[in-house]
Every structure is written in structure tokens, then in C-alpha cells.
Design a protein around this motif. Structure first.
Motif, PDB file in Angstrom:
ATOM      1  N   VAL A 137       0.830  -1.208   0.000  1.00 33.82           N
ATOM      2  CA  VAL A 137       0.000   0.000   0.000  1.00 33.82           C
ATOM      3  C   VAL A 137       0.860   1.251   0.000  1.00 33.82           C
ATOM      4  N   ALA A 138       0.583   2.138  -0.946  1.00 37.51           N
ATOM      5  CA  ALA A 138       1.271   3.426  -1.057  1.00 37.51           C
ATOM      6  C   ALA A 138       0.236   4.539  -0.998  1.00 37.51           C
ATOM      7  N   LEU A 139       0.704   5.741  -0.767  1.00 32.34           N
ATOM      8  CA  LEU A 139      -0.179   6.908  -0.817  1.00 32.34           C
ATOM      9  C   LEU A 139      -0.117   7.516  -2.210  1.00 32.34           C
ATOM     10  N   ASN A 140      -1.270   7.853  -2.777  1.00 31.04           N
ATOM     11  CA  ASN A 140      -1.286   8.469  -4.096  1.00 31.04           C
ATOM     12  C   ASN A 140      -1.062   9.986  -3.972  1.00 31.04           C
ATOM     13  N   ALA A 141      -1.220  10.688  -5.061  1.00 25.05           N
ATOM     14  CA  ALA A 141      -0.949  12.131  -5.070  1.00 25.05           C
ATOM     15  C   ALA A 141      -1.884  12.909  -4.143  1.00 25.05           C
ATOM     16  N   HIS A 142      -3.020  12.302  -3.800  1.00 23.27           N
ATOM     17  CA  HIS A 142      -3.979  12.964  -2.914  1.00 23.27           C
ATOM     18  C   HIS A 142      -3.880  12.420  -1.486  1.00 23.27           C
ATOM     19  N   PHE A 143      -2.811  11.661  -1.208  1.00 25.97           N
ATOM     20  CA  PHE A 143      -2.543  11.092   0.117  1.00 25.97           C
ATOM     21  C   PHE A 143      -3.627  10.112   0.556  1.00 25.97           C
ATOM     22  N   LEU A 144      -4.153   9.361  -0.416  1.00 28.86           N
ATOM     23  CA  LEU A 144      -5.086   8.283  -0.152  1.00 28.86           C
ATOM     24  C   LEU A 144      -4.382   6.958  -0.414  1.00 28.86           C
ATOM     25  N   ALA A 145      -4.740   5.933   0.349  1.00 28.05           N
ATOM     26  CA  ALA A 145      -4.046   4.648   0.281  1.00 28.05           C
ATOM     27  C   ALA A 145      -4.524   3.813  -0.912  1.00 28.05           C
ATOM     28  N   GLU A 146      -3.573   3.283  -1.672  1.00 26.75           N
ATOM     29  CA  GLU A 146      -3.871   2.418  -2.814  1.00 26.75           C
ATOM     30  C   GLU A 146      -2.890   1.253  -2.840  1.00 26.75           C
ATOM     31  N   HIS A 147      -3.380   0.094  -3.218  1.00 27.49           N
ATOM     32  CA  HIS A 147      -2.482  -1.036  -3.436  1.00 27.49           C
ATOM     33  C   HIS A 147      -1.742  -0.846  -4.759  1.00 27.49           C
ATOM     34  N   LYS A 148      -0.432  -1.071  -4.709  1.00 25.61           N
ATOM     35  CA  LYS A 148       0.416  -0.906  -5.877  1.00 25.61           C
ATOM     36  C   LYS A 148       1.283  -2.153  -6.076  1.00 25.61           C
ATOM     37  N   ARG A 149       1.872  -2.249  -7.252  1.00 23.30           N
ATOM     38  CA  ARG A 149       2.760  -3.358  -7.614  1.00 23.30           C
ATOM     39  C   ARG A 149       4.180  -2.815  -7.755  1.00 23.30           C
ATOM     40  N   ARG A 181      -0.597  24.635   1.641  1.00 19.80           N
ATOM     41  CA  ARG A 181      -0.871  23.355   0.979  1.00 19.80           C
ATOM     42  C   ARG A 181      -0.002  22.250   1.575  1.00 19.80           C
ATOM     43  N   ILE A 182      -0.620  21.094   1.819  1.00 18.67           N
ATOM     44  CA  ILE A 182       0.106  19.927   2.325  1.00 18.67           C
ATOM     45  C   ILE A 182       0.866  19.262   1.178  1.00 18.67           C
ATOM     46  N   VAL A 183       2.134  18.955   1.392  1.00 17.03           N
ATOM     47  CA  VAL A 183       2.933  18.280   0.366  1.00 17.03           C
ATOM     48  C   VAL A 183       3.402  16.898   0.815  1.00 17.03           C
ATOM     49  N   ALA A 184       3.246  16.586   2.092  1.00 12.47           N
ATOM     50  CA  ALA A 184       3.619  15.261   2.593  1.00 12.47           C
ATOM     51  C   ALA A 184       2.865  14.985   3.886  1.00 12.47           C
ATOM     52  N   PHE A 204       1.557  10.052  16.681  1.00 14.39           N
ATOM     53  CA  PHE A 204       1.120  11.349  16.174  1.00 14.39           C
ATOM     54  C   PHE A 204       1.162  11.326  14.652  1.00 14.39           C
ATOM     55  N   GLU A 205       0.174  11.962  14.017  1.00 15.61           N
ATOM     56  CA  GLU A 205       0.270  12.175  12.571  1.00 15.61           C
ATOM     57  C   GLU A 205       0.994  13.488  12.327  1.00 15.61           C
ATOM     58  N   SER A 206       1.591  13.622  11.167  1.00 20.94           N
ATOM     59  CA  SER A 206       2.273  14.885  10.850  1.00 20.94           C
ATOM     60  C   SER A 206       1.987  15.294   9.415  1.00 20.94           C
ATOM     61  N   PHE A 207       2.044  16.609   9.183  1.00 21.62           N
ATOM     62  CA  PHE A 207       1.821  17.187   7.857  1.00 21.62           C
ATOM     63  C   PHE A 207       2.980  18.129   7.540  1.00 21.62           C
ATOM     64  N   THR A 208       3.529  18.006   6.347  1.00 17.92           N
ATOM     65  CA  THR A 208       4.560  18.934   5.892  1.00 17.92           C
ATOM     66  C   THR A 208       3.945  19.830   4.829  1.00 17.92           C
ATOM     67  N   PHE A 209       4.135  21.142   4.987  1.00 21.31           N
ATOM     68  CA  PHE A 209       3.539  22.109   4.072  1.00 21.31           C
ATOM     69  C   PHE A 209       4.541  22.546   3.002  1.00 21.31           C
ATOM     70  N   GLU A 210       4.025  23.237   1.983  1.00 21.05           N
ATOM     71  CA  GLU A 210       4.839  23.616   0.836  1.00 21.05           C
ATOM     72  C   GLU A 210       5.998  24.539   1.195  1.00 21.05           C
ATOM     73  N   ASN A 211       5.896  25.248   2.314  1.00 19.63           N
ATOM     74  CA  ASN A 211       6.998  26.133   2.726  1.00 19.63           C
ATOM     75  C   ASN A 211       8.009  25.424   3.622  1.00 19.63           C
ATOM     76  N   GLY A 212       7.834  24.093   3.792  1.00 23.47           N
ATOM     77  CA  GLY A 212       8.774  23.311   4.589  1.00 23.47           C
ATOM     78  C   GLY A 212       8.387  23.165   6.048  1.00 23.47           C
ATOM     79  N   GLU A 213       7.382  23.917   6.496  1.00 23.67           N
ATOM     80  CA  GLU A 213       6.949  23.799   7.879  1.00 23.67           C
ATOM     81  C   GLU A 213       6.271  22.452   8.115  1.00 23.67           C
ATOM     82  N   LYS A 214       6.377  21.967   9.352  1.00 25.35           N
ATOM     83  CA  LYS A 214       5.813  20.673   9.707  1.00 25.35           C
ATOM     84  C   LYS A 214       4.886  20.816  10.902  1.00 25.35           C
ATOM     85  N   LEU A 215       3.709  20.211  10.804  1.00 29.65           N
ATOM     86  CA  LEU A 215       2.734  20.224  11.881  1.00 29.65           C
ATOM     87  C   LEU A 215       2.587  18.806  12.422  1.00 29.65           C
ATOM     88  N   ILE A 216       2.764  18.636  13.719  1.00 26.76           N
ATOM     89  CA  ILE A 216       2.537  17.349  14.365  1.00 26.76           C
ATOM     90  C   ILE A 216       1.251  17.446  15.171  1.00 26.76           C
TER      91      ILE A 216
END
Length: 296
Positions: free
Chosen positions: A108-120, A211-214, A228-240
Motif C-alpha cells: 500500500v502506497a499513498l497516491n498524489a492525494h494522500f489516499l491509500a492504494e495497493h500498488k505493484r 498546501r500539504i505536500v507530505a 502522532f500524525e504529521s503534515f509537511t507544508f509547501e513552505n517546509g513547515e511541519k505540523l505534528i
């Protein structure tokens, strides 16, 4: 023909849709983002393969190696592999072995929209996208059919997923030669709603004005035990944060079938079960003294 009276009786594994010879079954999302089979009666030929393939039941098809579990505490020898993984990087070691033999790995990987998908994956680079926990149900699509094709072509295959996904694949494959198949499930707490996750991300972006980038469903910055979940934004800032994690442990956004899971026992539908090795400190070992993570 499938007539789903109680949604708790369906885990969304896609086995029924995958096996239908007339493609009369499609998986359609409800308001929470959980997929359920929908039958086009004009295409259905009443072969009942969809009913026979369902493995979400008390007498589910178990692993052929169901002789009782042998339990191991596992940590990858390369500490960087451990740091990059959520537990002790057991999945990395298992999948490396398959890839180095020319096999393929499904995870399982995250797609461009950060949703889980099974991949090969056919390379370690592709496999690396499967690292880490994703606390939402994954989209399977036609993954089961791809696994069958790879096995028919003589490839070794490692498939990883929730116990119900593994169970569904096992019955879907039926009499297909499984000698090259390694089934890996994980100790599952239940699968949360994809749509709640999407709404939560939208809320985080709106509140931050960025905007969230990771994303990371389980960030190790505060240690392996912390969640904890975390979000990285386009300016490099990180939210935990831990709002999604909090809801996860309240069990109020899990798929209805998770409340009647048939696989919460030692008789796994897989060959190998992996997870976090909680309680390792009671074993009298210091393998995880640095709190970087340990696999079960």
C-alpha cells in the motif's frame, strides 16, 4: 447474486467483483468512502461465484501452514531502514528477499492525494513507497487479477494487506498454483474512513493557510511508542498533531465490518503476520532500548 443486507458483513476486499465473469459487480463508495459491491442485474448470470468466493466469514480459508504461531521480535540490521519504517522494518527485509529473486511485491502506497492504494513493485525504489502505516482503507482496484497474472507467469509474489484483504485474495485465486505466493497480513486495529481523512486534511490546510505536500500517519519524531500524525507544508513547515489518531482509537470511524472481524485470532489467513512488538521490554532484551521500533 450478492444481496448485502448488513454492511457489517462486507469487508470490501473486492474478491466478488474480481471473480465475476460478466463484470456485473462494481465497488461503489458510500458517504464515508467505504466500498461495497453493487450488482448490475442486467449482466448477472446467477453463477454465484461471488457468493462462493467470499471469505469474510467464521469458517474462512486459513493458511496452509496453520500449525500454531512461532513468534519473533524482529529488527532490521540497518538502523536507517528501521528509522524509515514504522516498526522494525520486517516488511522491508521480507520484500527485499522477494525482489532480489526477481519477484514482485504488492503493498500500500499513498497516491498524489494522500489516499491509500495497493500498488505493484518490481524494484526496491518502487517498494519504498509501501513503507509506513496508513490508517485508512486502501483502494484495491484490479490488484487481485494482477497477482493472478504474475503467479501464472511463474513470478514469485509477496502480497501484503489487512487480514480481510489477504483472505479475499486467497479464495479469489482458488486453484491457481500458490507455490510462489507469500501472503503477509498485519495486526489490524480496523480501517478508518477515507472520507474522514480527506475532510481532516482539508481542515488542516484551511487552518494553516498552506498546501500539504507530505503526510505521515505515524511520525517517529517523538519516538516509536508515541502516535502522532504529521503534515509537511509547501513552505517546509511541519505540523505534528493527533486529532485523527484520537478518532482512530475511539473506534468511531472504522468500517462496520471491523466490529465483527473474523481474523482476530492466531489462525491467520496468511503465511506471515507482522505488526508492532508492544511489550518487548518484558522479554528482558534491549533490542529496542533506543525506542526506534521493533516488529512482531
Amino acid at each position: 447474486m450478492i444481496e448485502l443486507k448488513d454492511r457489517a458483513d462486507c469487508c470490501g476486499c473486492t474478491a466478488c467483483a474480481s471473480i465475476c465473469p460478466r463484470k456485473a459487480i462494481t465497488m461503489e463508495e458510500d458517504a464515508l468512502g467505504f466500498s461495497y459491491p453493487h450488482v448490475d442485474k442486467s449482466k448477472c448470470i446467477s453463477c454465484e461465484l461471488c457468493l462462493k468466493v467470499c471469505n469474510f466469514k467464521e469458517d474462512y480459508l486459513r493458511s496452509e501452514v496453520a500449525i500454531g504461531p512461532a513468534c519473533f521480535a524482529v529488527r532490521h540490521r540497518d538502523i536507517q531502514q528501521v528509522v524509515r519504517s514504522r516498526s522494525g522494518a520486517a516488511f522491508v527485509a521480507l520484500s527485499d528477499a522477494v525482489l532480489e529473486r526477481g519477484g514482485v511485491v504488492y503493498g500500500v502506497a499513498l497516491n498524489a492525494h494522500f489516499l491509500a492504494e495497493h500498488k505493484r513493485a518490481e524494484s526496491k525504489f518502487e517498494r519504498d513507497a509501501f513503507r509506513g502505516s496508513k490508517y485508512i482503507q486502501s483502494y484495491l482496484g484490479n490488484t487481485f487479477a494482477k497477482v493472478k497474472t504474475d503467479l501464472s507467469n511463474g513470478r514469485q509474489v509477496l502480497f501484503s494487506g489487512t487480514p480481510c484483504q489477504v483472505a479475499g485474495l486467497n479464495t479469489f485465486l482458488g486453484k491457481t498454483d500458490k507455490s510462489n505466493l507469500i501472503l503477509v497480513d498485519h495486526v489490524c486495529h480496523g480501517v478508518p474512513s477515507r472520507n474522514v481523512w480527506k475532510d481532516y486534511m482539508a481542515y488542516v490546510e484551511e487552518k494553516a493557510g498552506k498546501r500539504i505536500v507530505a503526510v505521515n500517519f505515524r511520525d517517529k519524531d517523538k519516538g516509536w511508542k508515541a502516535h502522532f500524525e504529521s503534515f509537511t507544508f509547501e513552505n517546509g513547515e511541519k505540523l505534528i498533531a493527533n486529532s485523527f489518531t484520537y478518532l482512530f482509537y475511539l473506534h468511531i470511524m472504522l468500517r462496520p465490518s471491523c466490529k465483527k472481524c473474523h481474523f482476530c485470532n492466531y489462525n491467520r489467513p496468511s503465511d506471515i503476520t507482522i505488526g508492532d512488538f508492544w511489550g518487548w521490554e518484558r522479554l528482558g532484551i534491549d533490542i529496542n532500548a533506543d525506542d526506534k521500533g521493533l516488529s512482531l
